[in-house]
Design an enzyme around this catalytic site. Structure first.
Site, mmCIF file in Angstrom:
data_model
loop_
_atom_site.group_PDB
_atom_site.id
_atom_site.type_symbol
_atom_site.label_atom_id
_atom_site.label_comp_id
_atom_site.label_asym_id
_atom_site.label_seq_id
_atom_site.Cartn_x
_atom_site.Cartn_y
_atom_site.Cartn_z
ATOM 1 C CG ASN A 95 -1.761 1.228 1.341
ATOM 2 O OD1 ASN A 95 -1.807 2.040 0.409
ATOM 3 N ND2 ASN A 95 -2.440 1.399 2.467
ATOM 4 C CE LYS A 108 -0.054 3.130 4.675
ATOM 5 N NZ LYS A 108 0.108 3.176 6.126
ATOM 6 C CG HIS A 125 -5.654 1.893 5.222
ATOM 7 N ND1 HIS A 125 -5.158 2.835 6.095
ATOM 8 C CD2 HIS A 125 -4.678 0.972 5.052
ATOM 9 C CE1 HIS A 125 -3.919 2.495 6.427
ATOM 10 N NE2 HIS A 125 -3.609 1.368 5.808
ATOM 11 C CD GLU A 167 -2.586 5.437 6.770
ATOM 12 O OE1 GLU A 167 -2.565 5.459 5.526
ATOM 13 O OE2 GLU A 167 -1.674 4.903 7.451
ATOM 14 C CD GLU A 186 -3.219 -2.447 7.152
ATOM 15 O OE1 GLU A 186 -2.150 -2.732 6.596
ATOM 16 O OE2 GLU A 186 -3.816 -1.375 6.974
ATOM 17 N N GLY A 215 2.984 2.358 10.671
ATOM 18 C CA GLY A 215 3.918 3.467 10.524
ATOM 19 C C GLY A 215 4.627 3.835 11.822
ATOM 20 C CB SER A 228 5.804 -1.843 11.717
ATOM 21 O OG SER A 228 5.404 -0.515 12.025
HETATM 22 P P1 13P Z 1 3.366 0.421 7.507
HETATM 23 O O1 13P Z 1 3.886 -0.852 6.888
HETATM 24 O O2 13P Z 1 4.074 1.654 7.040
HETATM 25 O O3 13P Z 1 3.286 0.294 9.004
HETATM 26 O O4 13P Z 1 1.841 0.596 6.981
HETATM 27 C C1 13P Z 1 0.971 -0.465 7.079
HETATM 28 C C2 13P Z 1 -0.283 -0.134 6.352
HETATM 29 O O5 13P Z 1 -1.034 0.732 6.761
HETATM 30 C C3 13P Z 1 -0.567 -0.867 5.105
HETATM 31 O O6 13P Z 1 -1.854 -0.609 4.639
#
Ligand code: 13P
Length: 254
Positions: A12, A14, A99, A101, A171, A177, A216
């Site tokens: 992803n 983003k 997601h 976010e 997740e 992150g 992560s």
């Molecule tokens: P990270 O791997 O940067 O922690 O992000 C995970 C994520 O949100 C994948 O959709």
């Protein structure tokens, strides 16, 4: 004994990698990662880079790709919205929904997520429903309740056939992150809760439900996470942005 589920390595991106970076990424990644028949590799670039991804990966049908989000409506006056109906023409075959976010920054509710799943399924895309708890929810002992509610409410508008086409991503919000990864045991526990809910309440086939872990993930922890019971693949943010790091992740179990 049923067939083992094929592992899925999903990236992803983003809001990283515009069209120019996308072309360069695919070129370098493709040179480092040969096709493998025993796993699925899928990238979710920003929507503006879908065409660039398709062009750069045109000689590599094993590199699948998808859209990070779609609007709940099919068409109309929704400035900046992307209709699921527009996506298949790009060559994308997957779509994320829910997601954390999107939920946090754009206020997507479980009902919205359910409508997006319907939109994705209507046009033949394979949805990945993302679920996960915040740190406060986990510390309050609400892990199972949060996961069950997110799944139940998002799946409500879907029939049995639609449900069977979904993949899921666990997740934990506190691991996204942050560099703080769920332990393989944490992931296994949450995946078991999700699988149990899918079978008990949603009429899904436990053996067929693909559940990815995200938060992560990096080359250093991919093997341990993939070895955890019930973890069928990964959804990777930060560590998927560098083609060498993404190739190292996609080589796991090879
Ligand atoms: P990270 O791997 O940067 O922690 O992000 C995970 C994520 O949100 C994948 O959709």
């Amino acid at each position: 004994m049923s067939e083992p589920r094929t592992p899925v390595f999903a990236a992803n991106w983003k809001m990283s990698h515009g069209p120019a970076e996308t072309g360069a990424f695919v070129e370098r990644f493709a040179a480092r990662h040969g096709p493998r028949g025993d796993a699925t590799v899928v990238v979710f670039p920003p929507a503006i880079s879908l065409a660039a991804f398709a062009a750069a990966a045109s000689g590599r049908p094993d590199l699948e790709f998808g859209v990070q989000d779609v609007h709940t409506e099919v068409e109309g006056a929704h400035t900046s919205g992307i209709s699921a109906a527009m996506v298949p023409a790009t060559g994308a075959t997957w779509g994320l929904a829910g997601h954390s976010e999107r939920r946090r920054e754009f206020g997507d509710t479980d009902v919205d997520v359910g409508r997006k799943l319907v939109r994705l399924l209507e046009v033949g895309l394979r949805p990945v429903l993302c679920v996960g708890e915040t740190l406060d929810e986990r510390e309050a002992g609400r892990l199972a309740t949060v996961l069950e509610t997110q799944i139940r409410d998002a799946l409500r508008p879907l029939g049995r056939e639609g449900r069977a086409r979904l993949a899921y991503a666990y997740e934990p919000v506190w691991a996204i992150g942050t560099g703080r990864t769920a332990s393989p045991a944490d992931a296994a526990e949450a995946h078991a809760i999700i699988r149990e809910q899918l079978v008990r309440a949603e009429g899904c086939d436990a053996e067929r439900a693909v559940i990815l872990y995200g938060g992560s993930v990096k080359p250093a922890n991919i093997d341990a996470l993939l070895a955890a019971p019930g973890v069928d693949g990964v959804l990777v943010g930060g560590a998927s942005l560098d083609p060498d790091s993404w190739a190292a992740i996609c080589a796991a179990g090879r």
